[in-house]
Design an enzyme around this catalytic site. Structure first.
Site, short mmCIF file in Angstrom:
data_model
loop_
_atom_site.label_atom_id
_atom_site.label_comp_id
_atom_site.label_asym_id
_atom_site.label_seq_id
_atom_site.Cartn_x
_atom_site.Cartn_y
_atom_site.Cartn_z
N ARG A 121 41.87 23.20 33.66
CA ARG A 121 41.11 23.97 32.66
C ARG A 121 39.97 24.78 33.25
O ARG A 121 39.02 25.14 32.58
CB ARG A 121 40.57 23.07 31.53
CG ARG A 121 41.67 22.39 30.75
CD ARG A 121 41.24 22.11 29.33
NE ARG A 121 42.37 21.59 28.57
CZ ARG A 121 42.68 20.30 28.51
NH1 ARG A 121 41.92 19.41 29.11
NH2 ARG A 121 43.74 19.93 27.82
N LYS A 143 37.62 39.98 35.78
CA LYS A 143 38.96 40.19 35.21
C LYS A 143 39.99 39.65 36.20
O LYS A 143 40.00 40.04 37.37
CB LYS A 143 39.23 41.68 34.98
CG LYS A 143 38.61 42.22 33.71
CD LYS A 143 39.19 43.60 33.40
CE LYS A 143 38.58 44.17 32.13
NZ LYS A 143 39.08 45.54 31.85
N GLU A 237 34.41 43.76 27.44
CA GLU A 237 34.92 45.06 26.99
C GLU A 237 35.06 45.12 25.47
O GLU A 237 36.04 45.62 24.93
CB GLU A 237 36.28 45.35 27.67
CG GLU A 237 36.59 46.82 27.82
CD GLU A 237 37.78 47.07 28.75
OE1 GLU A 237 37.82 46.51 29.87
OE2 GLU A 237 38.67 47.83 28.35
N ASN A 246 37.70 52.48 32.86
CA ASN A 246 39.10 52.90 32.81
C ASN A 246 39.26 54.40 32.97
O ASN A 246 40.36 54.93 32.78
CB ASN A 246 39.75 52.45 31.50
CG ASN A 246 39.78 50.94 31.39
OD1 ASN A 246 40.00 50.25 32.37
ND2 ASN A 246 39.53 50.42 30.20
N HIS A 267 47.79 52.16 43.34
CA HIS A 267 46.94 52.17 42.14
C HIS A 267 45.79 53.19 42.26
O HIS A 267 45.60 54.03 41.38
CB HIS A 267 46.38 50.76 41.89
CG HIS A 267 45.36 50.72 40.79
ND1 HIS A 267 45.69 50.83 39.47
CD2 HIS A 267 44.00 50.62 40.85
CE1 HIS A 267 44.58 50.79 38.74
NE2 HIS A 267 43.55 50.65 39.55
N1 NAD Z 1 40.39 42.60 38.48
C1 NAD Z 1 40.02 43.87 38.43
O1 NAD Z 1 38.99 44.21 37.82
C2 NAD Z 1 40.83 44.89 39.13
C3 NAD Z 1 40.33 46.18 39.31
C4 NAD Z 1 41.09 47.09 40.03
C5 NAD Z 1 42.32 46.72 40.56
N2 NAD Z 1 42.78 45.45 40.37
C6 NAD Z 1 44.06 45.01 40.94
O2 NAD Z 1 43.93 45.03 42.37
C7 NAD Z 1 45.23 45.17 42.94
C8 NAD Z 1 45.17 46.17 44.06
O3 NAD Z 1 44.27 45.69 45.03
P1 NAD Z 1 44.25 46.26 46.53
O4 NAD Z 1 44.30 47.74 46.49
O5 NAD Z 1 43.15 45.58 47.20
O6 NAD Z 1 45.69 45.84 47.07
P2 NAD Z 1 46.24 44.61 47.93
O7 NAD Z 1 45.53 43.35 47.65
O8 NAD Z 1 47.71 44.64 47.77
O9 NAD Z 1 45.89 45.07 49.41
C9 NAD Z 1 46.47 46.25 49.93
C10 NAD Z 1 47.16 45.96 51.29
O10 NAD Z 1 46.17 45.81 52.29
C11 NAD Z 1 46.37 44.59 52.99
N3 NAD Z 1 45.03 44.20 53.42
C12 NAD Z 1 44.03 43.74 52.63
N4 NAD Z 1 42.89 43.65 53.34
C13 NAD Z 1 43.17 44.06 54.60
C14 NAD Z 1 42.40 44.21 55.78
N5 NAD Z 1 41.08 44.01 55.79
N6 NAD Z 1 43.04 44.62 56.91
C15 NAD Z 1 44.37 44.89 56.88
N7 NAD Z 1 45.14 44.80 55.80
C16 NAD Z 1 44.54 44.38 54.66
C17 NAD Z 1 47.07 43.69 52.05
O11 NAD Z 1 47.81 42.71 52.72
C18 NAD Z 1 47.99 44.69 51.32
O12 NAD Z 1 49.13 44.93 52.10
C19 NAD Z 1 46.16 45.59 41.79
O13 NAD Z 1 46.97 44.50 41.46
C20 NAD Z 1 45.21 45.92 40.65
O14 NAD Z 1 45.77 45.66 39.39
C21 NAD Z 1 42.06 44.54 39.67
ZN ZN Z 2 41.51 50.66 39.06
#
Ligand code: NAD
Ligand code: ZN
Length: 370
Positions: A121, A143, A237, A246, A267
């Site tokens: 939980r 989030k 939100e 957004n 993204h």
């Molecule tokens: N919770 C929120 O408020 C929020 C906001 C925006 C996006 N998101 C989510 O975040 C996700 C995208 O996150 P992201 O862009 O960080 O992608 P990700 O976590 O997939 O990382 C991108 C790539 O970089 C690699 N990587 C990460 N750090 C590294 C480093 N220091 N050196 C080498 N490689 C590295 C990872 O293995 C992956 O292949 C999506 O799922 C999106 O929905 C959430």
């Molecule tokens: Zn975003």
């Protein structure tokens, strides 16, 4: 050491932004722990680049650890990994007062945060973001979510971390394309309510992407401060404040859906194109000047980010793109609130325009690009 507090009463926490902070992670985490043990969850890419430093830091602070390394990629953020991770945490003997450490990008942060919100939980969790996107956006604000067949981030919870450690030095190993995608979310803060910060981006964005450490540190701290302010004002939100984050995302989600959420369009790349489209839509609706819309598109183009339909690699017509928007999480009764703008730094939530109007707009953009 720049430290920004996300002010949420009893759930307040610090975001520490400092090159090299990973090496001090154990000392910073220790005060939060009831017993000196943490489970650490990461992905294979991040483990190869940064896990040894974190484990050494935990060892130095006498914090025992168990490690789970997951596959990199968006597919990890689903039911299967959520189940496996949560079962693993229970098998390790996790208790509510423990803290799980999420070392990685937004995928790891969102998945680990969600698991921490449901295991026993709810237990504590600590974010150590290693992508620019995660450092400026996803690690802060609580989030958490996974993707299901019906859509991205469809199942999740609000669950705030207890601490965020953002080490800009970890970005040295991040692929350039992921870095640029994360930069789109940095620009977003300027476009929302901070025209001076957009000016800073226009002058310093290229240097930031090319490795300028001071520019990176400044952009991360400025972005986190903006996000902390917005989250503190509207954590769940329920007002139109957090919704401003957004900006670019409703158009962006349509582009991500059109490219099947694949690595054809990351993204942040979709958000970049989405922000340019939102400004152009606002300009055509007479809300903002055409020159502001052009400045936004020009800056995104200058740093190599998508800024229209063609550069986003999307060929779909307006009607099918607008149909993707109807499935947006924020859609209510066939209408989707859009984040529009009166100019750079003057974003607002609008429910004035229906999806028919958006479809016509996108067809117009497409014809102009031909
Ligand atoms: N919770 C929120 O408020 C929020 C906001 C925006 C996006 N998101 C989510 O975040 C996700 C995208 O996150 P992201 O862009 O960080 O992608 P990700 O976590 O997939 O990382 C991108 C790539 O970089 C690699 N990587 C990460 N750090 C590294 C480093 N220091 N050196 C080498 N490689 C590295 C990872 O293995 C992956 O292949 C999506 O799922 C999106 O929905 C959430
Ligand atoms: Zn975003």
């Amino acid at each position: 050491m720049p430290c920004i507090t996300v002010a949420l009463g009893l759930r307040s926490y610090d975001v520490v932004i400092e090159a090299g902070v990973l090496a001090r992670a154990g000392a910073l985490i220790a005060p939060l722990l009831k017993r000196r043990w943490v489970p650490v969850v990461t992905d294979r890419n991040v483990a190869a680049a940064h896990l040894p430093m974190l484990l050494a830091a935990l060892d130095a602070a006498d914090i025992a650890h168990d490690v789970l390394v997951l596959e990199p990629g968006e597919a990890t953020k689903g039911w299967a990994r959520l189940a496996a991770l949560t079962e693993w945490l229970v098998a390790q003997g996790i208790e509510r007062s423990d803290h799980v450490v999420a070392l990685g990008g937004g995928v790891i942060g969102d998945l680990v945060g969600f698991s921490a919100s449901i295991v026993k939980r709810g237990c504590g969790f600590i974010q150590i973001p290693t992508t620019l996107l995660a450092q400026v956006d996803s690690s802060v604000g609580g989030k958490t979510a996974i993707n299901i067949a019906a859509g991205k981030n469809m199942v999740g919870a609000f669950h705030q971390p207890a601490l965020v450690l953002a080490d800009p030095a970890t970005l040295a190993t991040l692929p350039r394309r992921d870095l640029a995608a994360g930069y789109a979310e940095v620009v977003k803060y300027g476009l929302i309510d901070d025209a001076a910060f957009f000016d800073w981006c226009a002058s310093n964005g290229a240097a930031l992407l090319n490795g300028d450490a001071a520019a990176r540190a400044y952009a991360i701290a400025h972005s986190v401060a903006a996000k902390a302010r917005i989250v503190a004002a509207d954590e769940r939100e329920t007002q139109d404040i957090r919704a401003l984050l957004n900006l670019g995302h409703t158009f962006g989600h349509a582009l991500e859906a059109a490219t099947e959420y694949s690595d054809r369009l990351l993204h942040g790349e979709a958000v970049a194109a989405g922000m340019a489209l939102a400004h152009r839509f606002a300009a055509e609706a007479g809300l903002c000047s055409a020159s502001d819309a052009a400045r936004v598109a020009a800056h995104l183009a200058a740093v190599g980010l998508p800024h229209d339909l063609t550069s986003a690699g999307v060929a779909d017509d307006g009607r099918s793109l607008a149909a993707h928007m109807a499935h947006d999480k924020k859609a209510r009764g066939g209408a989707v609130p859009l984040i529009l703008t009166r100019g750079i730094g003057q974003a607002f939530v609008s429910s004035e325009y229906g999806l028919d109007r958006v479809a016509v707009f996108l067809d117009g953009v497409r014809s102009a690009e031909r």
